[in-house]
Design a protein around this motif. Structure first.
Motif, PDB file in Angstrom:
ATOM      1  N   CYS A   6      -6.484   2.215  -6.605  1.00 32.17           N
ATOM      2  CA  CYS A   6      -7.224   2.317  -5.358  1.00 32.17           C
ATOM      3  C   CYS A   6      -6.295   2.719  -4.214  1.00 32.17           C
ATOM      4  CB  CYS A   6      -7.902   0.983  -5.061  1.00 32.17           C
ATOM      5  SG  CYS A   6      -8.866   0.940  -3.545  1.00 32.17           S
ATOM      6  N   ARG A   7      -5.137   2.063  -4.144  1.00 32.20           N
ATOM      7  CA  ARG A   7      -4.164   2.360  -3.090  1.00 32.20           C
ATOM      8  C   ARG A   7      -3.699   3.806  -3.194  1.00 32.20           C
ATOM      9  NH1 ARG A   7       0.748  -1.672  -2.233  1.00 32.20           N
ATOM     10  NH2 ARG A   7      -1.036  -2.912  -1.619  1.00 32.20           N
ATOM     11  N   GLU A   8      -3.363   4.248  -4.397  1.00 31.76           N
ATOM     12  CA  GLU A   8      -2.900   5.625  -4.566  1.00 31.76           C
ATOM     13  C   GLU A   8      -3.993   6.627  -4.209  1.00 31.76           C
ATOM     14  OE1 GLU A   8       0.171   6.952  -4.976  1.00 31.76           O
ATOM     15  OE2 GLU A   8       0.692   4.872  -4.600  1.00 31.76           O
ATOM     16  N   LEU A  32      -3.516   9.444  -1.380  1.00 35.30           N
ATOM     17  CA  LEU A  32      -3.580  10.857  -1.747  1.00 35.30           C
ATOM     18  C   LEU A  32      -4.715  11.590  -1.056  1.00 35.30           C
ATOM     19  CD1 LEU A  32      -2.782  10.603  -5.554  1.00 35.30           C
ATOM     20  CD2 LEU A  32      -1.285  11.443  -3.729  1.00 35.30           C
ATOM     21  N   GLN A  33      -5.792  10.899  -0.687  1.00 31.24           N
ATOM     22  CA  GLN A  33      -6.952  11.573  -0.107  1.00 31.24           C
ATOM     23  C   GLN A  33      -6.680  12.220   1.244  1.00 31.24           C
ATOM     24  OE1 GLN A  33      -9.786  12.539  -1.497  1.00 31.24           O
ATOM     25  NE2 GLN A  33      -8.783  11.756  -3.288  1.00 31.24           N
ATOM     26  N   PRO A  34      -6.127  11.693   2.245  1.00 31.37           N
ATOM     27  CA  PRO A  34      -5.969  10.277   2.579  1.00 31.37           C
ATOM     28  C   PRO A  34      -7.243   9.722   3.223  1.00 31.37           C
ATOM     29  CG  PRO A  34      -4.936  11.597   4.268  1.00 31.37           C
ATOM     30  CD  PRO A  34      -5.503  12.561   3.235  1.00 31.37           C
ATOM     31  N   VAL A  84       1.731   4.267   7.742  1.00 29.51           N
ATOM     32  CA  VAL A  84       3.146   3.891   7.678  1.00 29.51           C
ATOM     33  C   VAL A  84       3.721   4.227   6.302  1.00 29.51           C
ATOM     34  CG1 VAL A  84       4.750   1.935   7.708  1.00 29.51           C
ATOM     35  CG2 VAL A  84       2.976   2.106   9.453  1.00 29.51           C
ATOM     36  N   VAL A  85       3.004   3.884   5.246  1.00 29.07           N
ATOM     37  CA  VAL A  85       3.473   4.180   3.889  1.00 29.07           C
ATOM     38  C   VAL A  85       3.643   5.678   3.704  1.00 29.07           C
ATOM     39  CG1 VAL A  85       2.849   4.105   1.432  1.00 29.07           C
ATOM     40  CG2 VAL A  85       2.529   2.072   2.861  1.00 29.07           C
TER      41      VAL A  85
END
Length: 123
Positions: free
Chosen positions: A75-77, A81-83, A99-100
């Motif tokens: 989910c995080r990735e 990636l979408q973002p 930030v990431v």
């Protein structure tokens, strides 16, 4: 208890230990296993004009749901990636994801610079 945003970010950046193998149909999308599918979507997305204290409380509750999710990393990735510009995805708020992403861009630039330096030194 409300925490400043930077302290929740530090918690969110800690690598999570998950069981690496899941008995899941490889053709099924990752989100079919998401814990949030069983919770109300309002927990993960802000209503308009939400007061700051309410937003922080809601985001922390959403992160607790994410913390027990078997597909949190996927989910995080996806959100990175979408973002995804809104909501809590993979245990990170939109601001934390920015930030990431900025850290990843900086790291990638540093790695490229280091690689160019190594090639120049070898040549």
């Amino acid at each position: 208890m409300l925490q400043p945003p930077h302290s929740s970010l530090q918690v969110a950046d800690v690598p999570h230990q998950r069981t690496p193998v899941r008995d899941r149909d490889q053709d099924a999308p990752w989100h079919t296993e998401a814990v949030c599918r069983r919770d109300e979507a309002g927990l993960f997305f802000a209503p308009s004009k939400e007061p700051t204290a309410a937003r922080l409380s809601r985001e922390e509750a959403a992160k607790r749901v994410c913390g027990r999710c078997p597909v949190m990393v996927e989910c995080r990735e996806h959100a990175l990636l979408q973002p995804e510009p809104y909501g809590v995805w993979g245990g990170l708020t939109a601001a934390e994801r920015r930030v990431v992403l900025a850290r990843r861009r900086r790291r990638d630039l540093e790695l490229k610079k280091a690689a160019r330096g190594t090639i120049a030194a070898a040549g």
